[in-house]
Design an enzyme around this catalytic site. Structure first.
Site, PDB file in Angstrom:
ATOM      1  CG  HIS A 102      -1.683  -1.247   1.410  1.00  0.00           C
ATOM      2  ND1 HIS A 102      -2.618  -1.689   0.501  1.00  0.00           N
ATOM      3  CD2 HIS A 102      -1.651  -2.186   2.386  1.00  0.00           C
ATOM      4  CE1 HIS A 102      -3.127  -2.830   0.918  1.00  0.00           C
ATOM      5  NE2 HIS A 102      -2.546  -3.152   2.060  1.00  0.00           N
ATOM      6  CD  GLU A 119      -3.017  -3.791   5.748  1.00  0.00           C
ATOM      7  OE1 GLU A 119      -4.140  -3.420   5.378  1.00  0.00           O
ATOM      8  OE2 GLU A 119      -2.366  -4.661   5.136  1.00  0.00           O
ATOM      9  CG  HIS A 177       1.152  -6.843   3.094  1.00  0.00           C
ATOM     10  ND1 HIS A 177       1.400  -5.544   2.702  1.00  0.00           N
ATOM     11  CD2 HIS A 177      -0.204  -6.972   3.042  1.00  0.00           C
ATOM     12  CE1 HIS A 177       0.270  -4.924   2.447  1.00  0.00           C
ATOM     13  NE2 HIS A 177      -0.725  -5.775   2.641  1.00  0.00           N
ATOM     14  NE  ARG A 197      -4.973  -8.135  -6.906  1.00  0.00           N
ATOM     15  CZ  ARG A 197      -5.956  -7.440  -7.462  1.00  0.00           C
ATOM     16  NH1 ARG A 197      -5.894  -7.104  -8.748  1.00  0.00           N
ATOM     17  NH2 ARG A 197      -6.997  -7.079  -6.760  1.00  0.00           N
TER      18      ARG A 197
END
Length: 319
Positions: A102, A119, A177, A197
Site C-alpha cells: 500500500h 494497517e 505482504h 497488487r
C-alpha cells in the site's frame, strides 16, 4: 441518542474468500467466497449503516453531520474533518491473497486523492501450517525485484511467518505482504481501499480473466529493505488495558476480561472488536451485546464505557 452503535456488515466477495465469516460469525452471506466483512467503514461507496436502535438505517456520514465532535471527538474532527479515519474488517482467507503493498499518505493523496494504508492484523484463528508473508527475507534492489517478477521467482525473496491465534502484525506502508490460506483475522487500518497488487499466482476470476496488477505503481511505493519491525509483542494481563500498537493513525489495546470493568470518559471515539467470547457494553444512553466477530462504536460523548462479561477478548481502537 449516542448509544453504543453497531453497524450492518458490508460483505465482500473475494476470489480467495471462504465461508468462515458466515459459519463462525453468522455474517449474512450466501456466498462461498466471502473474504471480508467491513464492520465500520467511511470509504466512499461503502459507508456503514447503523444496524439497530433509534438511529437504525442512518449511515456513518449522516451521524458525523448530525453529531460531529460528540461522535468523533473534537481532535478527530479537527484532524480529519468529516472523513472517518479508520476502517475495521474481519478477513477470511481460504486461499492465499495476492502479494501486495500500500502507498503512503503522500503517494495516495497525489495518485488517488486518498489516505495511505497503514494497517495491523490480529490473527483470530489459523489452520495448521498457515503463514503470512511480511516483507523481504533480505535487502533487494529494485532491479533484482523486477527480474524476479519477470522470471516468476518473487516468492523466493519473501519472508514467511508462521501464525497462531493471537499473533499480531503491524504493516506499515510500502511493505510487501500477503495473508496466507487458512488465516482468519481482524484488520485495523487507515480509511483507504488503495492496494497495489504485484503478483497473484496467475489466478483467474469467475470470468476467466487474470486480475489487474499494479507493477509500475508499486515500484515507487515499495520498501526494498529487510526490516524486522512488524511483529507485535504485547502483554496479556487480565482485566487491564494492554498496549498493542501505537502509531500516528490508530492506537490498539488488548483487553482480556472476565469481570465487569468501567472506563471513564475519553476525548475521542472508541471502537471495540470482539475477537473471542461475549460481552455487553453500555454508556449512559444504552447497551449493546457483543459476540465474537462483532464490532461496536462508542461515541466520544460517552460519560463512561461499562463492559460486563464472563469472558471475552476485545481489541480497543482509538485515534
Amino acid at each position: 441518542m449516542l448509544y453504543p452503535l453497531k453497524f450492518t456488515p458490508i460483505l465482500k466477495e473475494r476470489l480467495w474468500g471462504g465461508t468462515k465469516l458466515k459459519d463462525r460469525f453468522n455474517k449474512p452471506s450466501e456466498s462461498d467466497i466471502t473474504g471480508e466483512s467491513w464492520e465500520l467503514s467511511g470509504v466512499p461507496g461503502d459507508v456503514s449503516v447503523v444496524a439497530e436502535g433509534p438511529l437504525a438505517n442512518r449511515n456513518l456520514n449522516d451521524l458525523i453531520e448530525m453529531y460531529g465532535a460528540d461522535l468523533l471527538g473534537q481532535s478527530v474532527l479537527d484532524r480529519f474533518g468529516k472523513d472517518f479515519p479508520i476502517l475495521i474488517k474481519f478477513i477470511d482467507a481460504k486461499q492465499d491473497l495476492s502479494i501486495q503493498l500500500h502507498p503512503n499518505d503522500a503517494l495516495a493523496k497525489e495518485r488517488h486523492n486518498s489516505f495511505g494504508k497503514t494497517e495491523m492484523w490480529y490473527v483470530m484463528d489459523a489452520d495448521p501450517g498457515a503463514q503470512l508473508i511480511v516483507g523481504f527475507n533480505r535487502d533487494v534492489s529494485k532491479e533484482e525485484y523486477q527480474e524476479s517478477l519477470e522470471k516468476g521467482t518473487l516468492l523466493d525473496l519473501l519472508n514467511y511467518e508462521d501464525v497462531a491465534s493471537g499473533s499480531t502484525f503491524f504493516i506499515n506502508t510500502g511493505k510487501i505482504h500477503a495473508i496466507g490460506a487458512g488465516v482468519l483475522l481482524a484488520e485495523i487500518q487507515q480509511t483507504s481501499d488503495v492496494t497495489y497488487r504485484v503478483y497473484d499466482f496467475d489466478r483467474r476470476d469467475k470470468e476467466g480473466n487474470l486480475r489487474e496488477l499494479h507493477t509500475e505503481l508499486a515500484l515507487d511505493a515499495m520498501d526494498f529493505t529487510k526490516k524486522d519491525d512488524f511483529k507485535v509483542s504485547y502483554p496479556t494481563a487480565k482485566n487491564e488495558t494492554n498496549t498493542m500498537v501505537q502509531c500516528p493513525y490508530f492506537n490498539t489495546n488488548y483487553l482480556e476480561l472476565d469481570a465487569e470493568v468501567t472506563y471513564g470518559p475519553a476525548a475521542n471515539f472508541r471502537i471495540y472488536m470482539c475477537v473471542d467470547g461475549a460481552a455487553t457494553i453500555s454508556n449512559q444512553e444504552g447497551v449493546a451485546t457483543l459476540v465474537k466477530g462483532e464490532t461496536v462504536l462508542m461515541p466520544a460523548s460517552s460519560d463512561f464505557v461499562k463492559i460486563e462479561t464472563k469472558g471475552c477478548k476485545l481489541l480497543e481502537v482509538t485515534v
